[in-house]
Motif scaffolding. Structure first.
Motif, PDB file in Angstrom:
ATOM      1  N   ARG A   1       0.604  -0.638  -0.291  1.00 49.01           N
ATOM      2  CA  ARG A   1      -0.126   0.101  -0.046  1.00 49.01           C
ATOM      3  C   ARG A   1       0.980   1.079  -0.177  1.00 49.01           C
ATOM      4  O   ARG A   1       2.048   1.378   0.542  1.00 49.01           O
ATOM      5  N   LEU A   2       0.410   2.031  -0.947  1.00 51.10           N
ATOM      6  CA  LEU A   2       1.485   3.836  -0.956  1.00 51.10           C
ATOM      7  C   LEU A   2       1.013   4.540   0.545  1.00 51.10           C
ATOM      8  O   LEU A   2      -0.422   4.509   0.006  1.00 51.10           O
ATOM      9  N   ASN A   3       0.998   5.610  -0.216  1.00 58.69           N
ATOM     10  CA  ASN A   3       0.884   7.224   0.422  1.00 58.69           C
ATOM     11  C   ASN A   3      -0.601   7.009   0.337  1.00 58.69           C
ATOM     12  O   ASN A   3      -1.302   7.330  -1.248  1.00 58.69           O
ATOM     13  N   PRO A   4      -1.494   6.422   1.279  1.00 56.63           N
ATOM     14  CA  PRO A   4      -3.190   7.142   0.631  1.00 56.63           C
ATOM     15  C   PRO A   4      -3.828   8.184   0.615  1.00 56.63           C
ATOM     16  O   PRO A   4      -4.434   8.250   0.327  1.00 56.63           O
TER      17      PRO A   4
ATOM     18  N   LEU B   1      10.648   3.969   0.058  1.00 57.28           N
ATOM     19  CA  LEU B   1       9.745   4.435   1.418  1.00 57.28           C
ATOM     20  C   LEU B   1       9.070   5.949   1.045  1.00 57.28           C
ATOM     21  O   LEU B   1       7.748   6.136   1.860  1.00 57.28           O
ATOM     22  N   LYS B   2       9.585   7.215  -0.242  1.00 56.97           N
ATOM     23  CA  LYS B   2       9.274   7.958  -0.047  1.00 56.97           C
ATOM     24  C   LYS B   2       7.819   7.916  -0.911  1.00 56.97           C
ATOM     25  O   LYS B   2       7.007   8.755  -0.553  1.00 56.97           O
ATOM     26  N   VAL B   3       7.290   6.417  -1.302  1.00 60.43           N
ATOM     27  CA  VAL B   3       6.014   6.098  -2.884  1.00 60.43           C
ATOM     28  C   VAL B   3       5.160   6.531  -1.116  1.00 60.43           C
ATOM     29  O   VAL B   3       4.092   6.486  -0.878  1.00 60.43           O
TER      30      VAL B   3
ATOM     31  N   THR C   1      -7.106   4.725  -6.738  1.00 60.83           N
ATOM     32  CA  THR C   1      -8.006   4.668  -8.262  1.00 60.83           C
ATOM     33  C   THR C   1      -9.515   4.137  -6.384  1.00 60.83           C
ATOM     34  O   THR C   1     -10.730   4.248  -6.250  1.00 60.83           O
ATOM     35  N   ARG C   2      -8.325   3.216  -5.223  1.00 63.76           N
ATOM     36  CA  ARG C   2      -9.033   2.824  -4.467  1.00 63.76           C
ATOM     37  C   ARG C   2      -8.314   2.978  -3.075  1.00 63.76           C
ATOM     38  O   ARG C   2      -8.019   4.341  -1.978  1.00 63.76           O
ATOM     39  N   GLY C   3      -7.795   1.900  -2.784  1.00 59.66           N
ATOM     40  CA  GLY C   3      -6.628   1.763  -2.459  1.00 59.66           C
ATOM     41  C   GLY C   3      -5.651   1.854  -2.073  1.00 59.66           C
ATOM     42  O   GLY C   3      -3.966   1.864  -1.148  1.00 59.66           O
ATOM     43  N   ASN C   4      -4.824   2.855  -2.962  1.00 59.07           N
ATOM     44  CA  ASN C   4      -3.432   2.572  -3.795  1.00 59.07           C
ATOM     45  C   ASN C   4      -2.723   1.321  -3.268  1.00 59.07           C
ATOM     46  O   ASN C   4      -1.236   1.630  -2.969  1.00 59.07           O
ATOM     47  N   GLY C   5      -2.523   0.521  -4.197  1.00 58.21           N
ATOM     48  CA  GLY C   5      -2.167  -0.503  -3.998  1.00 58.21           C
ATOM     49  C   GLY C   5      -0.922  -0.991  -5.399  1.00 58.21           C
ATOM     50  O   GLY C   5      -1.355  -0.824  -5.920  1.00 58.21           O
ATOM     51  N   SER C   6      -0.188  -1.731  -4.358  1.00 63.36           N
ATOM     52  CA  SER C   6       0.458  -2.222  -5.786  1.00 63.36           C
ATOM     53  C   SER C   6       1.137  -3.089  -5.416  1.00 63.36           C
ATOM     54  O   SER C   6       1.228  -4.108  -4.323  1.00 63.36           O
TER      55      SER C   6
END
Ligand code: ATP
Length: 439
Positions: A44-47, A113-115, A53-58
């Motif tokens: 999960r990235l910066n919410p 970490l920054k993302v 789109t939804r949960g900012n998942g990669s």
């Protein structure tokens, strides 16, 4: 060779899910003969990023394979992303990144970490991939390359959790999910301490199912692969499960809320953790949201607890001027209001009042006889010029500690209360002996 495959930004609000592409790829790459060196990572990235789109998942898949099938692996990944991405949606900009190497370079870890904790540009991601010798493939505005790069760089070496995700077959995608809610409550009871955020008992709602037309039937989150697998098998579903996979993830770890800052450092779209003093009485505004003002030595900021956060607003409403609190959240709007994700009460202010003394003779309340003139009893008229006002303190209902929104309003990254004390500081790779995916 070790190949790290990052994926992001394939879905839209009307369908799809990058984790589903990961699940498809687990099956396809296993058939190709690769060896997964870790569970697929769901990062999960910066919410606070507005273009999520939804949960900012990669996603990152980490596989070991013969050099000879590298081309075949890449072709399989590209075909899956092209087949399952929703290109019609303006906000869907898929990205795929490949990185070959036994170790992940520090520069990739720093970027990751920054993302999670900030905002980066596509140029930064592309320069980095170039520097480390990776390969990126982007579609449309290619923004997904950012998340795909970050997923590779985030090795989940410290705190992490797991999620068992079950997917539905395509013919069911538009139908209502049929889940036996009783089985969810029973699982929650049986797996307490080992899984988290399965149900919101205050709202009487199960939380393991999404509501949109995406391919996920349910996901169970927990502390270990063993526990989420066991919990996942306890859920009774009224439709065919097409596939399931266990992911290792940064969900529930507060990974985005690690940096303490001052109010003057608050930036739009960045997470913020600030120690502040409450300077205005919280007020309820239209829609049931609660807003109050705070300050530190560098400035002022409004904080908001929104209606869906439930009882959390009661805690916020009980704040008074002078309370010392640590606020956690993010700033999304131009108005720079901090959307609260969590609050920690550090030092509640004392409510001290000066009152007229009680009569030493009859116990009745006394009244002042004028400045410096002492007090006279209202009841028995006893006078004493030497008496002065007494100090009294009203008790506060607000206890020290951490308060979170109701589970249904927590972000994917937010560490739920039941995870406090369970943080992992290291990771020793140990895959389950039982299957961790199907098929
Ligand atoms: P999906 O399941 O498709 O991944 P999502 O809700 O996770 O859906 P995305 O559709 O991926 O969200 O949209 C988020 C986009 O924002 C991605 O293109 C990602 O690369 C980008 N992004 C994520 N975090 C950051 C960040 N910190 N800075 C800049 N861009 C970011």
């Amino acid at each position: 060779m070790l190949l790290h495959i990052g994926l992001d930004d394939t879905d839209s609000p009307t369908g799809g899910c990058t984790t589903y592409i990961a699940a498809i790829l687990v099956e396809k790459l296993t058939h190709l003969g690769v060896n997964f060196i870790d569970y697929p990572h769901l990062i999960r990235l910066n919410p606070n990023i507005p273009w999520k789109t939804r949960g900012n998942g990669s996603i990152c898949l980490r596989v070991e394979a013969h050099e000879g099938i590298e081309g075949e692996i890449k072709k399989t990944v590209i075909e899956a992303v092209e087949a399952f991405s929703d290109y019609e949606c303006e906000n869907t900009n898929p990205g795929i990144v490949f990185y070959k190497g036994d170790d992940i370079p520090m520069s990739l870890k720093d970027f990751a970490l920054k993302v999670v904790q900030g905002v980066v540009s596509l140029e930064d991601a592309l320069d980095l991939i170039n520097d480390v010798g990776g390969t990126a493939i982007g579609y449309k505005n290619m923004r997904g390359i950012i998340g795909a790069t970050a997923a590779i760089g985030n090795c989940l070496e410290e705190d992490h959790s797991y999620e068992f995700i079950a997917y539905r077959s395509p013919e069911h995608r538009c139908k209502i999910r049929v889940i036996d809610e009783k089985s969810v409550y029973e699982m929650d009871e049986a797996m307490r301490g080992e899984t988290f955020n399965n149900v919101d008992r205050k709202k009487n709602r199960i939380l393991i199912t999404p509501h949109g037309p995406d391919p996920v039937i349910f996901g169970v989150r927990g502390e270990s692969a063993e526990s989420v697998r066991k919990a996942g098998f306890m859920i009774k579903v009224g439709e065919e499960i097409e596939r399931w996979v266990i992911f290792r993830t940064n969900q529930g770890t507060d990974a985005h809320l690690q940096k303490r800052i001052k109010i003057s450092d608050v930036k739009r779209y960045y997470p913020a953790v600030i120690e502040v003093e409450v300077v205005s009485k919280p007020k309820i505004i239209d829609g049931g949201h609660v807003i109050f003002q705070t300050r530190d030595e560098t400035g002022y900021i409004d904080c908001a607890a929104y209606e869906p956060t439930g009882d959390f607003r009661e805690v916020v409403r009980s704040l008074i001027n002078g309370d010392s609190v640590r606020v956690y959240g993010g700033v999304k709007s131009a108005q720079e209001t901090l959307n609260l994700e969590k609050i920690e009460v550090l030092k509640p202010a004392r409510i001290v009042k000066m009152e007229n003394p009680y009569c030493p003779r009859c116990g009745g309340r006394m009244e002042s006889m004028g400045r410096g003139g002492g007090f006279r009893c209202r009841k028995c008229r006893f006078k004493d010029p030497s008496l002065s006002k007494i100090q009294s303190e009203s008790p506060r209902s607000l206890a020290l500690g951490i308060y979170l929104p109701t589970p249904s309003a927590q972000r994917h990254l937010t560490k739920p209360l039941e995870r406090y004390g369970k943080e992992k500081s290291t990771y020793k790779l140990r895959m389950l002996e039982e299957p961790w995916h199907w098929p």
